[in-house]
Design an enzyme around this catalytic site. Structure first.
Site, PDB file in Angstrom:
ATOM      1  N   LEU A  43      46.102 -54.441 -40.642  1.00 27.40           N
ATOM      2  CA  LEU A  43      46.025 -55.284 -41.844  1.00 27.40           C
ATOM      3  C   LEU A  43      47.266 -56.152 -41.975  1.00 27.40           C
ATOM      4  O   LEU A  43      47.206 -57.276 -42.482  1.00 27.40           O
ATOM      5  CB  LEU A  43      45.866 -54.400 -43.089  1.00 27.40           C
ATOM      6  CG  LEU A  43      44.534 -53.641 -43.213  1.00 27.40           C
ATOM      7  CD1 LEU A  43      44.603 -52.665 -44.384  1.00 27.40           C
ATOM      8  CD2 LEU A  43      43.376 -54.624 -43.404  1.00 27.40           C
ATOM      9  N   ALA A  44      48.409 -55.631 -41.546  1.00 29.62           N
ATOM     10  CA  ALA A  44      49.677 -56.369 -41.613  1.00 29.62           C
ATOM     11  C   ALA A  44      50.551 -55.914 -40.455  1.00 29.62           C
ATOM     12  O   ALA A  44      50.389 -54.803 -39.927  1.00 29.62           O
ATOM     13  CB  ALA A  44      50.375 -56.125 -42.947  1.00 29.62           C
ATOM     14  N   ASP A 248      87.479 -19.823 -10.600  1.00 27.01           N
ATOM     15  CA  ASP A 248      88.560 -18.915 -10.958  1.00 27.01           C
ATOM     16  C   ASP A 248      88.349 -18.317 -12.345  1.00 27.01           C
ATOM     17  O   ASP A 248      87.346 -18.564 -13.008  1.00 27.01           O
ATOM     18  CB  ASP A 248      89.928 -19.611 -10.845  1.00 27.01           C
ATOM     19  CG  ASP A 248      90.028 -20.847 -11.718  1.00 27.01           C
ATOM     20  OD1 ASP A 248      89.542 -20.801 -12.864  1.00 27.01           O
ATOM     21  OD2 ASP A 248      90.608 -21.855 -11.266  1.00 27.01           O
ATOM     22  N   LYS A 270      92.514 -16.257 -10.586  1.00 26.84           N
ATOM     23  CA  LYS A 270      93.955 -16.488 -10.531  1.00 26.84           C
ATOM     24  C   LYS A 270      94.517 -16.413 -11.943  1.00 26.84           C
ATOM     25  O   LYS A 270      93.878 -16.783 -12.910  1.00 26.84           O
ATOM     26  CB  LYS A 270      94.253 -17.869  -9.950  1.00 26.84           C
ATOM     27  CG  LYS A 270      93.765 -18.056  -8.540  1.00 26.84           C
ATOM     28  CD  LYS A 270      93.755 -19.507  -8.145  1.00 26.84           C
ATOM     29  CE  LYS A 270      95.121 -20.135  -8.249  1.00 26.84           C
ATOM     30  NZ  LYS A 270      95.114 -21.537  -7.818  1.00 26.84           N
TER      31      LYS A 270
END
Length: 457
Positions: A43-44, A248, A270
């Site tokens: 419609l729009a 590590d 480590k």
């Protein structure tokens, strides 16, 4: 399986979109990107539809839903805000055996629209079958983060190479090994993204001519300070492509859970003052695995080039001619200070920041005179066992007795703990903290009282 996932070829085929609002606009974009010959009935119309119509990209039919528009359609989407109209569209399509999607009404639809990750020609679709669109969107966002943006360029280039690869490699096994190397080659992907044709051709020629059991490569990846959310996207991509990950103690379990499931894992834990695996042995592990043709990721906490011995490891590889690359990570100083509410620089308190190792080789000495200067922030890595010495030396060289200090334990993790005080207390404060921990010295520590956001979460 409630729905069969398929990919439709809509190029130059008639499709109908019923609706002219913002939802319909999003659907129109997808159909236009797919090359559909699109008619929009409403419609729009929102302004963007008029722009597309003026550019000849689609046809607008204004008015009530017109069933005759379905006569030539392959596919239809109903995207109005009127349930009755959407139902009429669905019913009309059902009679004509035309696939129809009804927005926000999966039970009325004969097909549903998935969430899409577009790396054309590579496409990934994610769907919850209409039961939870938000979940599908969240999964799509995760996949968007994992898949490199230039993946489509790599896929297109692979298509151009298929005939050449088939003539170069006689067996299916050889071709498979080639493509496995091709798709994980970062240099090629980056050259394609940069449109560097010469680099693309050189890399392609090397991939086509070198032995398939050629040496692998090592990628040095910074895992960040602990929180898995702080791992970079490129870092995530690398650990999910790895054949083997060497990691590590500072790499969190949450990050290791993101590693490719079938990748081998080698722990080389480590810590300051204690090495589970000697550094030279780590260097040799990286070299040995790469020479087997594997894609090796060396995963290190923080940033590998900031007190991470990344340079030492890469020198070994460089001397052996093994290809390598580096993915930076968020260093502990940045992550821990941010999660502790301590800005490392501030116009009123600190115009510079110094990152200092507290774990020195025998006989090493720091420039304590300059470290004791005002208007700066000091961040000591691996300094917990040397905290009393750091306190003594800074005081001896003129730093103020009331200089604020903070010790950040398990920074950025849920278990993060921050202990703060002044310089004269540093040695004693360190006894309350366990490794891994970072020491921050400077007036910026005072801002923690106002800016400490993480503990409130």
């Amino acid at each position: 399986m409630d729905h069969l996932p398929i990919f439709c070829q809509l190029r130059h085929r008639d499709c109908l979109l019923v609706g002219g609002g913002d939802v319909a606009e999003r659907k129109a974009r997808l159909l236009l990107e797919a090359g559909a010959r699109l008619t929009v009935n409403a419609l729009a119309f929102d302004p963007q539809f008029n722009v597309w119509a003026q550019e000849g990209m689609l046809t607008l039919v204004q008015g009530e839903f017109d069933e005759s528009l379905l006569d030539t359609c392959w596919l239809t989407i109903a995207a109005t805000d009127d349930d009755d109209v959407n139902q009429r569209v669905s019913d009309a399509c059902e009679i004509r055996r035309i696939f129809c999607n009804v927005v926000d009404a999966p039970k009325e639809a004969s097909f549903i629209m998935p969430s899409i990750i577009d790396r054309s020609p590579l496409m990934v679709a994610v769907s919850s079958g209409g039961t939870s669109p938000v979940l599908a969107r969240l999964l799509r966002e995760k996949l968007e983060a994992i898949l490199p943006q230039h993946l489509g360029q790599v896929a297109r280039y692979a298509g151009q190479l298929r005939a050449r690869v088939k003539t170069t490699f006689a067996t299916i096994g050889e071709r498979r090994r080639f493509w496995e190397k091709f798709f994980v080659n970062d240099r090629l992907a980056q050259s394609l993204a940069n449109q560097d044709q010469q680099a693309v051709e050189e890399t392609t020629e090397r991939l086509l001519t070198e032995p398939l059991n050629h040496r692998g490569e090592v990628v040095l990846v910074g895992a960040g300070p602990g929180d898995a959310g702080l791992l970079t996207l490129k870092g995530l991509q690398q650990i999910q492509q790895a054949d083997i990950v060497v990691y590590d103690r500072l790499v969190s379990d949450d990050i290791m859970n993101l590693v490719r499931r079938d990748a081998d894992r080698v722990f080389v834990g480590k810590r300051a003052g204690y090495h589970c695996v000697p550094q030279e042995e780590i260097n040799q592990i990286l070299l040995r695995e790469a020479l087997k043709g594997k894609r090796v990721v060396r995963l290190k906490g923080g940033d590998p080039f900031i007190f991470g011995r990344g340079g030492e490891e890469l020198e070994t590889l460089c001397n052996a001619g093994v290809p390598f690359s580096v993915v930076p990570g968020i260093t502990a100083a940045s992550g821990c200070s941010a999660y502790s509410g301590i800005p490392l620089t501030h116009r009123d308190y600190a115009q510079s920041v110094r990152l200092v190792t507290g774990h020195l080789k025998t006989g090493s000495e720091l420039d304590w005179h300059n470290l004791a200067a005002e208007k700066q922030t000091l961040v000591f890595y691996m300094g917990l066992n040397q905290a009393a010495t750091i306190q003594e030396k800074l005081l001896e060289h003129g730093m103020q007795h009331d200089m604020p200090v903070a010790l950040v334990e398990n920074g950025t993790a849920i278990t993060q703990r921050v202990v703060s005080g002044v310089l004269t207390q540093l040695g004693e404060l360190a006894k309350q903290v366990e490794s891994p921990a970072l020491i921050v010295v400077g007036r910026v520590v005072e801002l923690r009282e106002k800016l400490n956001w993480f503990s409130n979460h």
